[in-house]
Design an enzyme around this catalytic site. Sequence first.
Site, PDB file in Angstrom:
ATOM      1  N   LYS B  57       0.799  -1.225   0.000  1.00  0.00           N
ATOM      2  CA  LYS B  57       0.000   0.000   0.000  1.00  0.00           C
ATOM      3  C   LYS B  57       0.834   1.278   0.000  1.00  0.00           C
ATOM      4  O   LYS B  57       0.370   2.329  -0.441  1.00  0.00           O
ATOM      5  CB  LYS B  57      -0.929   0.006   1.217  1.00  0.00           C
ATOM      6  N   SER B 308       1.419  -9.954  -0.585  1.00  0.00           N
ATOM      7  CA  SER B 308       1.083  -8.526  -0.623  1.00  0.00           C
ATOM      8  C   SER B 308       1.268  -7.792   0.701  1.00  0.00           C
ATOM      9  O   SER B 308       1.384  -6.567   0.704  1.00  0.00           O
ATOM     10  CB  SER B 308      -0.345  -8.346  -1.119  1.00  0.00           C
TER      11      SER B 308
END
Lengths: 322, 322
Positions: B57, B308
């Site tokens: 992110k 991720s």
Amino acid sequence: MAQAQYAIGAEDVRAAAKRLAGVAHRTPVVRVHALDERAGAQLFLKCENLQRVGAFKFRGAYNALSQLDAGERAKGVLAFSSGNHAQGVALAARLLGIAATIVMPNDAPASKLAATRGYGAEVVQYDRYQVNREELAHELQARTGATLIPPYDDPRIMSGQGTTALELLEEVPDLDVLLVPTGGGGLLSGCTVAATALRPGIAVYGVETEAGNDWWQSWQRGERVEIGVPKTIADGMQTTSPGRLTFPIVRALAAGIVLVSDEEVTQALRLLLERGKLLAEPSGATSLAAALYGKVDLAGKKAGIVISGGNVDMSRLATLIA
Amino acid sequence: MAQAQYAIGAEDVRAAAKRLAGVAHRTPVVRVHALDERAGAQLFLKCENLQRVGAFKFRGAYNALSQLDAGERAKGVLAFSSGNHAQGVALAARLLGIAATIVMPNDAPASKLAATRGYGAEVVQYDRYQVNREELAHELQARTGATLIPPYDDPRIMSGQGTTALELLEEVPDLDVLLVPTGGGGLLSGCTVAATALRPGIAVYGVETEAGNDWWQSWQRGERVEIGVPKTIADGMQTTSPGRLTFPIVRALAAGIVLVSDEEVTQALRLLLERGKLLAEPSGATSLAAALYGKVDLAGKKAGIVISGGNVDMSRLATLIA
């Protein structure tokens, strides 16, 4: 050559690096800002927990086995270990097509037995309260002619482990300090030789736990000291004395030995997992513990931190992080 | 340009990579033989769990914030998130000297609150059962003039996340398949654009959990489907619909969407930790779960696996590995 008096020199580490190229992982050097902030320094984590078999031990084992001649290879290799050396020798042997016999005490954890057998080695178990390990070794060698692969006190092993620091210094050439976990001293001696050759003036420290302070005592005395089997969280550091070959190198070229408590090791392991997303075994986190708890003055410096291994049972980990 | 109809193209991802150079980590690509053996393929793990803030992110957030002009920067930024987007925006804002306000439901975990405040952001809490989030957003924007930073449906965010695949393909140019966790689709759309540009013919799959199958349903129907808030172990995937901008790119350029069960995700997380020594959060391990449980035919192939993120509370982890 200044180092000619020692068991290995930088050229041996470079030769090991060539043998390991494409076989061992060139492990990543990871930065974790949250750890930097706590240490007040720039930490460069050399992640040998991401090495094959989950620890640096594969480097030395492969470097040693790959130098055996055809006759030696045909007779196989033999190692005593219930830890990472067992897996390192087993995998190196499999890759080179050599038969490996690993001798383990029969109270070794089932996971270690399974992992070593998983690499194709034959595991021989013995009762460590009934059987003398040295005699068993001689008997097995006499019967099979296999070559004994020592865990640390061997120039091929030491040179192989030293490639860890060689890679790190190639990637981060201006380190001021290098912190290295130490049990028998294979990793520490190899890394000391490599680091001081690539970066004269670098301060290399060995790190061990307070309970297993054989290196620390030996450093103070200037000679190898033998202690009882230490009761420490760092199960990869239960050696009782520095190696005959590893100690002189470290004493001459390193900057010192520092001690960390079991509690500091646990906290370092937790922080590395929580903030760094990396799993270290307790022995492997001792170097980070030394950095986080101010055992060496790192203020504003660049410090290499060897995370030497990551093999810890999930059930034990659950206890450590609870 | 074939991609001119979409919100972003490969050139946007390349531009994002320039903005992120020296700021975001170029995360390592890790190999774990034990996982390869189970998958019957060569897996290349792109470790965004080792990214700053512990998840991909940060890439999109920094790429977006660094493009704000002086007037926008002076008024600050605003984001709604109790997860990794909050930390990504907070850190990007701190690095750029921008004030950040993060709006979180008041039942968000204390650890997330602390982490976000730790990056210097102001946290505004609200009762999600009493207050409408959109209205609160408009009120805060009207009062402060702050720029709202969306979590995924924004070209700057999507381009930033795509740098993950750009780096992976630069390092391993001959991948056959790429598996990408997907929530809103910022990471998936950006990675799809980057991967198919660098490696035409690569099969990119989005991965989500069975309970949160909004992407899978939408893929089948050929249009965006809205589902209820999914109850899934993957707390980073609780979006209820693909993004308006992300979906068309994925539908046109990706190979498909595959589903994994919560149990498969837990097993993948455990194996990655035990054998790979890497901590993933459940959402971050969905891609590996898809590879290990045969959701895509990988036999003999080279597959990129985007891990991720790795943000999971230690108490929760202890439960997952128990």
